[in-house]
Design a protein around this motif. Structure first.
Motif, PDB file in Angstrom:
ATOM      1  N   LYS A   1       0.842  -1.199   0.000  1.00 46.58           N
ATOM      2  CA  LYS A   1       0.000   0.000   0.000  1.00 46.58           C
ATOM      3  C   LYS A   1       0.879   1.251   0.000  1.00 46.58           C
ATOM      4  O   LYS A   1       1.792   1.391   0.793  1.00 46.58           O
ATOM      5  CB  LYS A   1      -0.909   0.005   1.235  1.00 46.58           C
ATOM      6  CG  LYS A   1      -1.922   1.137   1.245  1.00 46.58           C
ATOM      7  CD  LYS A   1      -2.881   0.990   2.411  1.00 46.58           C
ATOM      8  CE  LYS A   1      -3.953   2.067   2.392  1.00 46.58           C
ATOM      9  NZ  LYS A   1      -4.904   1.917   3.517  1.00 46.58           N
TER      10      LYS A   1
ATOM     11  N   LYS B   1     -12.965 -10.568  -7.899  1.00 50.80           N
ATOM     12  CA  LYS B   1     -13.254 -10.037  -6.563  1.00 50.80           C
ATOM     13  C   LYS B   1     -11.994  -9.726  -5.774  1.00 50.80           C
ATOM     14  O   LYS B   1     -11.801  -8.603  -5.287  1.00 50.80           O
ATOM     15  CB  LYS B   1     -14.137 -11.020  -5.793  1.00 50.80           C
ATOM     16  CG  LYS B   1     -14.534 -10.528  -4.401  1.00 50.80           C
ATOM     17  CD  LYS B   1     -15.443 -11.527  -3.705  1.00 50.80           C
ATOM     18  CE  LYS B   1     -15.812 -11.034  -2.308  1.00 50.80           C
ATOM     19  NZ  LYS B   1     -16.690 -12.021  -1.606  1.00 50.80           N
TER      20      LYS B   1
ATOM     21  N   GLU C   1      -9.612  -7.067  -7.436  1.00 50.13           N
ATOM     22  CA  GLU C   1     -10.186  -5.729  -7.293  1.00 50.13           C
ATOM     23  C   GLU C   1      -9.992  -5.204  -5.875  1.00 50.13           C
ATOM     24  O   GLU C   1      -9.667  -4.024  -5.674  1.00 50.13           O
ATOM     25  CB  GLU C   1     -11.682  -5.747  -7.644  1.00 50.13           C
ATOM     26  CG  GLU C   1     -11.981  -5.970  -9.114  1.00 50.13           C
ATOM     27  CD  GLU C   1     -11.807  -4.714  -9.953  1.00 50.13           C
ATOM     28  OE1 GLU C   1     -11.277  -3.716  -9.442  1.00 50.13           O
ATOM     29  OE2 GLU C   1     -12.195  -4.746 -11.135  1.00 50.13           O
ATOM     30  N   PHE C   2     -10.168  -6.063  -4.885  1.00 47.72           N
ATOM     31  CA  PHE C   2      -9.972  -5.652  -3.495  1.00 47.72           C
ATOM     32  C   PHE C   2      -8.532  -5.200  -3.273  1.00 47.72           C
ATOM     33  O   PHE C   2      -8.276  -4.140  -2.676  1.00 47.72           O
ATOM     34  CB  PHE C   2     -10.313  -6.797  -2.542  1.00 47.72           C
ATOM     35  CG  PHE C   2     -10.011  -6.499  -1.099  1.00 47.72           C
ATOM     36  CD1 PHE C   2     -10.909  -5.789  -0.315  1.00 47.72           C
ATOM     37  CD2 PHE C   2      -8.814  -6.906  -0.524  1.00 47.72           C
ATOM     38  CE1 PHE C   2     -10.621  -5.499   1.008  1.00 47.72           C
ATOM     39  CE2 PHE C   2      -8.511  -6.611   0.789  1.00 47.72           C
ATOM     40  CZ  PHE C   2      -9.430  -5.911   1.565  1.00 47.72           C
TER      41      PHE C   2
ATOM     42  N   ALA D   1      -6.290  -4.252  -5.537  1.00 49.87           N
ATOM     43  CA  ALA D   1      -5.992  -3.056  -6.321  1.00 49.87           C
ATOM     44  C   ALA D   1      -6.555  -1.801  -5.661  1.00 49.87           C
ATOM     45  O   ALA D   1      -5.868  -0.770  -5.557  1.00 49.87           O
ATOM     46  CB  ALA D   1      -6.550  -3.212  -7.734  1.00 49.87           C
ATOM     47  N   ASN D   2      -7.796  -1.865  -5.203  1.00 47.18           N
ATOM     48  CA  ASN D   2      -8.398  -0.706  -4.545  1.00 47.18           C
ATOM     49  C   ASN D   2      -7.658  -0.344  -3.266  1.00 47.18           C
ATOM     50  O   ASN D   2      -7.479   0.833  -2.944  1.00 47.18           O
ATOM     51  CB  ASN D   2      -9.868  -0.989  -4.231  1.00 47.18           C
ATOM     52  CG  ASN D   2     -10.732  -1.049  -5.478  1.00 47.18           C
ATOM     53  OD1 ASN D   2     -10.392  -0.454  -6.499  1.00 47.18           O
ATOM     54  ND2 ASN D   2     -11.842  -1.771  -5.405  1.00 47.18           N
ATOM     55  N   ALA D   3      -7.204  -1.360  -2.546  1.00 45.41           N
ATOM     56  CA  ALA D   3      -6.537  -1.118  -1.261  1.00 45.41           C
ATOM     57  C   ALA D   3      -5.161  -0.489  -1.430  1.00 45.41           C
ATOM     58  O   ALA D   3      -4.712   0.264  -0.557  1.00 45.41           O
ATOM     59  CB  ALA D   3      -6.427  -2.434  -0.485  1.00 45.41           C
TER      60      ALA D   3
ATOM     61  N   GLY E   1      -4.146   1.177  -4.357  1.00 45.31           N
ATOM     62  CA  GLY E   1      -4.129   2.257  -5.337  1.00 45.31           C
ATOM     63  C   GLY E   1      -3.663   1.845  -6.712  1.00 45.31           C
ATOM     64  O   GLY E   1      -3.066   2.644  -7.440  1.00 45.31           O
TER      65      GLY E   1
ATOM     66  N   THR F   1      -4.565  -0.591 -10.498  1.00 45.17           N
ATOM     67  CA  THR F   1      -5.632  -0.862 -11.455  1.00 45.17           C
ATOM     68  C   THR F   1      -5.565  -2.321 -11.885  1.00 45.17           C
ATOM     69  O   THR F   1      -4.483  -2.820 -12.204  1.00 45.17           O
ATOM     70  CB  THR F   1      -5.499   0.037 -12.701  1.00 45.17           C
ATOM     71  OG1 THR F   1      -5.549   1.404 -12.295  1.00 45.17           O
ATOM     72  CG2 THR F   1      -6.616  -0.240 -13.693  1.00 45.17           C
TER      73      THR F   1
END
Length: 265
Positions: free
Chosen positions: A204, A220, A223-224, A226-228, A230, A232
């Motif tokens: 992170k 799922k 995506e988790f 990647a979102n956590a 930053g 894509t």
């Protein structure tokens, strides 16, 4: 098809959207294998979980291991991730010969085309010269595309990437990406919440730009992650036919680099 031209009829057992490690072995495959003059396999144990029983049941001596019609594409390839010691199941889906996803380095396409031309020449000596010419033409086209692809990827050289499975080592090495982790804790082992938490904590805020995954995976968890951190998520087929815009070997790399370019804007 590129090397054999009009002298071959090609049937693919695995679809491009499937995991080549775990193809559903349909009974109809046995009939196809029984009638085949040649069987082209990836090698390096890529298909070991499903192909050998089908070959045994096909009862076709032309395609048994060591027969002229058994064409192993890993021959002559410098494989990555070759284990230093013994391999056991505690290491997950680790291949004793090395990482079998070598086709994702397009430079290996030259070696693969030569392997096919030599094998087809043994099976059909009358057309050996044409197979050689076809392979040389393929290699010439590939060399031109390699230069184009290298130019496209140049701005991202050194970009950090997390992948789902160890499918992309050859691709990353060819185009200068740095793979810093996998969503799988070990190859073929589904990630635990603890592993995902550790991966997120480790990366992170540390400029990981992309999370690469194959089309057969669930989005799922990628995506988790990647979102956590930053990043894509980018879905990249690892086989021809893995995306609508990747119907052949050249378009596979066109498509994957275009997907990465869109994600890096």
């Amino acid at each position: 098809r590129e090397v054999g031209g009009d002298f071959v009829k090609v049937t693919s057992l695995a679809r491009g959207t499937e995991d080549p490690h775990f193809v559903d072995p349909k009974p109809s495959f046995i009939r196809v294998l029984n009638q085949a003059d040649a069987l082209v396999e990836g090698g390096a144990d890529l298909e070991i979980g499903w192909l050998p029983p089908l070959v045994d049941n096909a009862r076709n001596p032309k395609i048994l291991a060591g027969a002229p019609g058994r064409i192993v594409m890993s021959r002559g390839i410098a494989l990555l991730d070759v284990p230093a010691g013994g391999v056991d199941r505690s290491q997950g889906d680790v291949h004793a010969a090395g990482n079998p996803h070598f086709a994702l380095d397009p430079a290996n396409g030259r070696i693969m085309a030569s392997t096919l031309a030599n094998a087809f020449a043994r099976l059909d000596p009358a057309n050996a010269a044409q197979f050689k010419t076809n392979a040389e033409n393929f290699a010439t086209r590939l060399d031109a595309k390699l230069a184009d692809w290298a130019r496209i990827a140049a701005p991202w050289r050194g970009a950090k990437v997390i992948t789902y499975h160890k499918s992309f080592e050859y691709f990353a090495q060819r185009f200068g990406f740095e793979i810093v982790g996998q969503i799988e804790p070990k190859p073929g082992i589904e990630p635990s919440p603890a592993h995902i938490s550790s991966l997120v904590t480790q990366w992170k805020g540390k400029s990981v730009k992309l999370v690469w995954m194959e089309p057969n995976r669930s989005r799922k968890t990628p995506e988790f992650v990647a979102n956590a951190i930053g990043a894509t998520v980018v879905v990249l087929p690892i086989l021809v036919g893995g995306a609508e815009k990747a119907p052949d070997y050249f378009s596979l790399f066109d498509h994957n680099l275009a997907e990465i370019a869109a994600a890096m804007k």
